[in-house]
Design an enzyme around this catalytic site. Structure first.
Site, PDB file in Angstrom:
ATOM      1  N   GLU A 395       0.825  -1.216   0.000  1.00  0.00           N
ATOM      2  CA  GLU A 395       0.000   0.000   0.000  1.00  0.00           C
ATOM      3  C   GLU A 395       0.864   1.273   0.000  1.00  0.00           C
ATOM      4  O   GLU A 395       0.508   2.277   0.605  1.00  0.00           O
ATOM      5  CB  GLU A 395      -1.002  -0.007   1.154  1.00  0.00           C
TER       6      GLU A 395
HETATM    7  S1  MYA Z   1      -1.596  -1.869  -3.833  1.00  0.00           S
HETATM    8  C1  MYA Z   1      -0.242  -1.033  -4.565  1.00  0.00           C
HETATM    9  C2  MYA Z   1       0.286   0.091  -3.754  1.00  0.00           C
HETATM   10  N1  MYA Z   1       1.003   1.016  -4.574  1.00  0.00           N
HETATM   11  C3  MYA Z   1       1.217   2.249  -4.196  1.00  0.00           C
HETATM   12  O1  MYA Z   1       0.834   2.668  -3.110  1.00  0.00           O
HETATM   13  C4  MYA Z   1       1.917   3.114  -5.178  1.00  0.00           C
HETATM   14  C5  MYA Z   1       2.750   4.194  -4.524  1.00  0.00           C
HETATM   15  N2  MYA Z   1       2.909   5.324  -5.422  1.00  0.00           N
HETATM   16  C6  MYA Z   1       2.147   6.425  -5.331  1.00  0.00           C
HETATM   17  O2  MYA Z   1       1.339   6.587  -4.426  1.00  0.00           O
HETATM   18  C7  MYA Z   1       2.315   7.474  -6.400  1.00  0.00           C
HETATM   19  O3  MYA Z   1       2.795   6.894  -7.567  1.00  0.00           O
HETATM   20  C8  MYA Z   1       3.205   8.682  -5.953  1.00  0.00           C
HETATM   21  C9  MYA Z   1       3.023   9.817  -7.000  1.00  0.00           C
HETATM   22  C10 MYA Z   1       2.714   9.275  -4.649  1.00  0.00           C
HETATM   23  C11 MYA Z   1       4.642   8.229  -5.820  1.00  0.00           C
HETATM   24  N3  MYA Z   1      -3.883  11.344  -3.281  1.00  0.00           N
HETATM   25  O4  MYA Z   1       3.261  13.896 -10.131  1.00  0.00           O
HETATM   26  P1  MYA Z   1       2.718  13.122  -8.971  1.00  0.00           P
HETATM   27  C12 MYA Z   1      -1.896  13.375  -7.472  1.00  0.00           C
HETATM   28  C13 MYA Z   1      -4.444  12.189  -4.161  1.00  0.00           C
HETATM   29  O5  MYA Z   1       3.278  13.375  -7.628  1.00  0.00           O
HETATM   30  P2  MYA Z   1       3.935  10.573  -9.385  1.00  0.00           P
HETATM   31  C14 MYA Z   1      -0.991  -2.805  -2.571  1.00  0.00           C
HETATM   32  O6  MYA Z   1       0.137  -2.746  -2.197  1.00  0.00           O
HETATM   33  C15 MYA Z   1      -0.992  14.620  -7.431  1.00  0.00           C
HETATM   34  O7  MYA Z   1      -1.527  15.585  -6.580  1.00  0.00           O
HETATM   35  N4  MYA Z   1      -3.788  12.633  -5.223  1.00  0.00           N
HETATM   36  O8  MYA Z   1       2.730  11.571  -9.320  1.00  0.00           O
HETATM   37  C16 MYA Z   1      -2.063  -3.679  -1.980  1.00  0.00           C
HETATM   38  C17 MYA Z   1      -1.030  15.018  -8.872  1.00  0.00           C
HETATM   39  O9  MYA Z   1      -2.255  15.667  -9.125  1.00  0.00           O
HETATM   40  P3  MYA Z   1      -2.337  16.959 -10.065  1.00  0.00           P
HETATM   41  C18 MYA Z   1      -2.528  12.219  -5.404  1.00  0.00           C
HETATM   42  O10 MYA Z   1       5.235  11.278  -9.200  1.00  0.00           O
HETATM   43  C19 MYA Z   1      -1.662  -4.734  -1.036  1.00  0.00           C
HETATM   44  C20 MYA Z   1      -1.060  13.672  -9.607  1.00  0.00           C
HETATM   45  O11 MYA Z   1      -1.585  12.726  -8.685  1.00  0.00           O
HETATM   46  C21 MYA Z   1      -1.888  11.329  -4.513  1.00  0.00           C
HETATM   47  O12 MYA Z   1       3.729   9.752 -10.603  1.00  0.00           O
HETATM   48  C22 MYA Z   1      -2.850  -5.376  -0.339  1.00  0.00           C
HETATM   49  C23 MYA Z   1       0.322  13.236 -10.040  1.00  0.00           C
HETATM   50  O13 MYA Z   1       1.139  13.338  -8.909  1.00  0.00           O
HETATM   51  C24 MYA Z   1      -2.627  10.904  -3.408  1.00  0.00           C
HETATM   52  N5  MYA Z   1      -2.127  10.066  -2.509  1.00  0.00           N
HETATM   53  O14 MYA Z   1       3.702   9.575  -8.126  1.00  0.00           O
HETATM   54  C25 MYA Z   1      -3.231  -4.646   0.895  1.00  0.00           C
HETATM   55  N6  MYA Z   1      -0.633  11.081  -4.962  1.00  0.00           N
HETATM   56  O15 MYA Z   1      -1.881  16.489 -11.408  1.00  0.00           O
HETATM   57  C26 MYA Z   1      -4.211  -5.316   1.772  1.00  0.00           C
HETATM   58  C27 MYA Z   1      -0.473  11.798  -6.076  1.00  0.00           C
HETATM   59  O16 MYA Z   1      -3.777  17.357 -10.024  1.00  0.00           O
HETATM   60  C28 MYA Z   1      -4.429  -4.471   2.983  1.00  0.00           C
HETATM   61  N7  MYA Z   1      -1.618  12.478  -6.352  1.00  0.00           N
HETATM   62  O17 MYA Z   1      -1.402  17.954  -9.445  1.00  0.00           O
HETATM   63  C29 MYA Z   1      -4.721  -5.208   4.191  1.00  0.00           C
HETATM   64  C30 MYA Z   1      -4.187  -4.624   5.438  1.00  0.00           C
HETATM   65  C31 MYA Z   1      -4.092  -5.673   6.508  1.00  0.00           C
HETATM   66  C32 MYA Z   1      -2.855  -5.629   7.238  1.00  0.00           C
HETATM   67  C33 MYA Z   1      -2.798  -6.552   8.440  1.00  0.00           C
HETATM   68  C34 MYA Z   1      -2.006  -6.017   9.589  1.00  0.00           C
HETATM   69  C35 MYA Z   1      -1.825  -6.787  10.672  1.00  0.00           C
END
Ligand code: MYA
Length: 588
Positions: A395
C-alpha cells in the site's frame, strides 16, 4: 449520510505552521449506538474467529479454508463499507476501522484478504461507480458471493504507479481490449471482480498522450489468467498471484469514473486503504501486547517474574505507548473524515507509516521478551513477525509515502513563497534583528518572524498536558521554519533530495502523533465516566508518547542543518560502483 462541510487537512496546515483547534478538539467519539455496534460486532468476530480461525494452521497450509470465507461473509464482514441499500453494513470510517482492527488482531492473512477485497478491491466502484454499476456488483461483493482485487502494481511499476504498461485499447464499438500483466495481486485467482488500472490513449491538442483509466474485469473473462500462488514470507494464507490480461474484452460500461482519470481514482483508493492498514496495525499490536504481558508474568528468572525487571518493563511500556499513539492518530483521522475531511491523503499516509513501523517495533520487542521461546516455531511470535513485515512495504512503501507526504505538504507553502526571488535577501537581516526589521519586510518575511516569536498555539488541552501542548507549539513553529528553509535552499529541486524530504515527513508525523495524543488524552481526562486509575494510566502514556515524539522531532530537526547527506551520496555511489562493501580486514 448526513451533510457535512469539507474540512481542512490538519497535517497540510502543519506545513504552514498552522493548527485549527476546532479540527482536533474535541477528540472524535463514538455515539452510544456506535459503541454498541462496535462491541456487538467485535464479540461476534471474536467468537467466530476463536472457533474457526487458526492462524498457525492457515500459515502452515498457506490457505484460508472456503468454509471460513463463507462464515466471515455470513457475519457481514465482506460488506463493511457498502451502503445498506446495496446489502452492506454501511459502517462509517471509524466503525470500519474498529471492526477491521479486530480482525487484524486475530489473523494477518485473513485481514489482508478482507482488506484487499474492501479497503481497496471494490473501493473505486464505491467511490466513483454509477448507480447502475453499484447495483450490478455491490450486493454480491457485500455478501461475499464475489471477492474483489485491486490491480495496479506491475513487474516494472511499483512505487512509480504512473508507469504502468497494461493497455486498454478502444475498439470503437463500445468495448475495450486489455493487454498486460499485474503483479503481486492480493486475492488474485480467488477474486471474481478485478479493479484494473490501464493506460488508455488520448488526443490532447493533436498529440497522442497516455493516461490511466480504471476498468472492472470479471472472473471467467476470456483471456484472464493467473500465475502460480506466490510463496510468501508472511501472510501466507492470503492469495497473491500475477494476473494476466491477454486480449480481455470489456464493455465500456465496466469503466469506473471518467476515461483518463484513473490515476486519481487509484490514489484515492489507496488514501483510504492506508488508513485501514493503520487500524489493522492497532489490532495486531493489542494482541501482541497481550502475548508479551502473559509471557512476562509467567516467565520467572532470578526468582522473579520477568515483568518486574526494568528492561522488560521498558519494552512493555514502549509497546503500549506506540499502540495508544497509533490508535489516537487513526481515530483522529477517521473521526475527521466522518466530520467532513475530504483531503486526508497526508493523514492516512502518516497513519500507515507510523502504524506499520510501530507494529514492527512491537513484535520485535515481544520477540525479545519471549527470547528463546520467541524464536521457536512452536510459538506465534515468528509468524507474527513474518506477517507484520509486509506492512512497511505494501500500500505504498514507507519510503515513497515519506516522499509523498513531504512533497504534497510543501505544495501550499511553495505557492506562498513564489515571490521568494524578491524577498530572499530580507531573510538573514530579519532573523538577526526581527523586531526592528518588521516594518520593512514583505508579508512572507513577517509571517516567518511571527512564527519564530510565536509561543502557544493550543488552548483546549487538559491542564495536565500543559508541557506537552508547549512541546507541540514549539515543534509546529520550528517545523514551519524548516519547511520554508528547505524551500529556500532547494526550491523546485527539493524533489531530487529525498533525505530532507524524509526529515520533513518525520517531523510531520511527530506533530500528528503529538496532537492526536493530546486531543484524545484531553477527552479521557475531561470525562466523568473514566476511573482515576485509567486516567492516570493514559496521562502517563501520553506523557511518554509526547516526549518520544519531541525527541524524534528535535533529533530530525537538528539533522536538517547538521547532517552527512553529502557523504551518504558519495558513499552510496562508491558502494554501488564496487558492487558492495568491498573492504576486507585482510587488506586493510
Ligand atoms: S496496492 C499497490 C500500492 N502502490 C502504491 O501505493 C503506489 C505508490 N505510489 C504512489 O502513491 C504514487 O505513484 C506517488 C506519485 C505518490 C509516488 N492522493 O506527479 P505526482 C496526485 C491524491 O506526484 P507521481 C498494494 O500494495 C498529485 O496531486 N492525489 O505523481 C495492496 C497530482 O495531481 P495533479 C494524489 O510522481 C496490497 C497527480 O496525482 C496522490 O507519478 C494489499 C500526479 O502526482 C494521493 N495520494 O507519483 C493490501 N498522490 O496532477 C491489503 C499523487 O492534479 C491491505 N496524487 O497535481 C490489508 C491490510 C491488513 C494488514 C494486516 C495487519 C496486521
Amino acid at each position: 449520510m448526513e451533510d457535512v462541510t469539507a474540512l481542512d487537512s490538519i497535517a497540510r496546515n502543519f506545513f504552514h505552521g498552522e493548527i485549527d483547534e476546532s479540527l482536533v478538539f474535541p477528540f472524535p467519539s463514538f455515539t452510544p449506538e456506535q459503541m454498541a455496534t462496535a462491541k456487538e460486532m467485535s464479540s461476534a468476530v471474536d467468537k467466530f474467529c476463536a472457533d474457526n480461525i487458526n492462524g498457525e494452521k492457515f500459515d502452515r497450509e498457506a490457505v484460508i479454508p472456503k468454509e471460513v470465507l463463507q462464515g466471515l461473509a455470513e457475519l457481514g464482514l465482506f460488506g463493511l463499507a457498502v451502503p445498506e441499500e446495496f446489502g452492506g453494513l454501511q459502517l462509517d470510517y471509524s466503525l470500519y476501522a474498529r471492526v477491521f482492527s479486530e480482525i487484524a488482531g486475530i489473523d494477518g492473512a485473513t485481514a489482508t484478504m478482507l482488506g484487499a477485497h474492501q479497503s481497496i478491491g471494490y473501493r473505486a466502484l464505491l467511490n466513483e461507480g454509477t448507480v447502475e454499476q453499484k447495483k450490478k456488483w455491490l450486493p454480491r461483493l457485500a455478501s461475499g458471493e464475489i471477492v474483489a482485487a485491486f490491480c495496479l502494481t506491475e513487474p516494472g511499476s511499483g512505487s512509480d504507479a504512473y508507469s504502468i504498461k497494461t493497455k486498454a485499447k478502444s475498439n470503437n464499438d463500445g468495448t475495450y481490449t486489455i493487454n498486460g500483466q499485474k503483479l503481486w495481486i492480493t486475492n488474485g485467482g480467488l477474486a471474481n471482480f478485478y479493479s484494473v488500472f490501464c493506460k488508455t490513449e488520448h488526443d490532447v491538442a493533436g498529440e497522442k498522450v497516455e493516461k490511466i483509466t480504471c476498468f472492472i474485469v470479471e472472473g471467467g473473462s476470456n483471456g484472464l489468467s493467473f500465475g502460480e500462488k506466490e510463496d510468501k514470507m508472511g501472510i501466507r494464507a492470503s492469495e497473491t498471484r500475477a494476473v494476466y490480461f491477454d486480449n480481455v474484452v470489456v464493455p465500456v460500461t465496466n469503466m469506473i469514473g471518467e476515461e483518463g482519470k484513473g490515476f486519481k481514482i487509484a490514489m484515492n483508493v489507496l488514501n483510504s486503504g492506508r488508513l485501514s492498514l493503520g487500524s489493522a496495525c492497532v489490532g495486531a499490536m493489542k494482541k501482541i501486547i497481550e502475548l508479551a504481558t502473559a509471557q512476562s508474568k509467567g516467565r520467572k528468572q532470578f526468582d522473579k517474574p520477568i515483568c518486574e525487571f526494568g528492561l522488560i518493563q521498558d519494552k512493555l511500556v514502549d509497546m503500549a505507548v506506540r499502540c495508544y499513539t497509533t490508535e489516537s492518530m487513526v481515530y483522529l483521522t477517521t473521526g475527521s473524515m466522518v466530520k467532513g475531511l475530504t483531503d486526508y491523503s497526508l493523514e492516512t499516509a502518516i497513519c500507515k507509516v507510523y502504524g506499520s513501523e510501530s507494529l514492527w517495533i512491537v513484535i520485535d520487542k515481544a520477540m525479545q521478551i519471549a527470547a528463546g521461546n520467541g524464536y521457536m516455531r512452536e510459538y506465534p511470535y515468528e509468524r507474527l513477525m513474518r506477517d507484520s513485515r509486509i506492512n512497511l512495504i505494501f500500500e505504498g512503501t514507507n519510503e515513497i509515502l515519506r516522499c509523498f507526504l513531504a512533497l504534497a505538504g510543501i505544495q501550499g507553502p511553495s505557492e506562498d513563497l513564489k515571490e521568494i526571488g524578491k524577498i530572499a535577501a530580507d531573510i538573514p537581516n530579519a532573523l538577526q534583528d526581527p523586531i526592528k526589521s518588521l516594518g520593512v519586510l514583505t508579508g512572507f518575511a513577517k509571517g516567518r518572524i511571527a512564527k519564530l516569536m510565536a509561543t502557544k498555539v493550543l488552548t483546549k488541552y487538559n491542564p495536565n498536558l500543559e508541557k506537552e501542548a508547549d512541546f507541540f507549539s514549539m515543534m509546529l513553529n520550528g517545523f514551519a521554519i524548516q519547511v520554508e528553509n528547505t524551500l529556500i535552499k532547494h526550491g523546485r529541486k527539493i524533489i531530487e533530495y529525498e533525505l530532507p524530504q524524509g526529515r520533513l515527513a518525520d517531523m510531520a508525523i511527530a506533530l500528528y502523533a503529538t496532537i492526536a495524543v493530546i486531543s484524545r488524552t484531553t477527552s479521557i481526562l475531561d470525562s466523568d465516566t473514566v476511573s482515576e486509575e485509567e486516567k492516570n494510566y493514559v496521562l502517563n502514556l501520553a506523557k511518554v508518547s509526547c516526549e518520544n515524539s519531541k525527541k524524534t522531532f528535535d533529533c530530525t530537526l537538528s539533522l536538517m542543518k547538521d547532517n552527512h547527506d553529502k557523504a551518504v551520496g558519495d558513499l552510496a555511489r562508491y558502494i554501488v560502483e564496487k558492487d558492495g562493501h568491498g573492504i576486507d580486514i585482510v587488506n586493510y
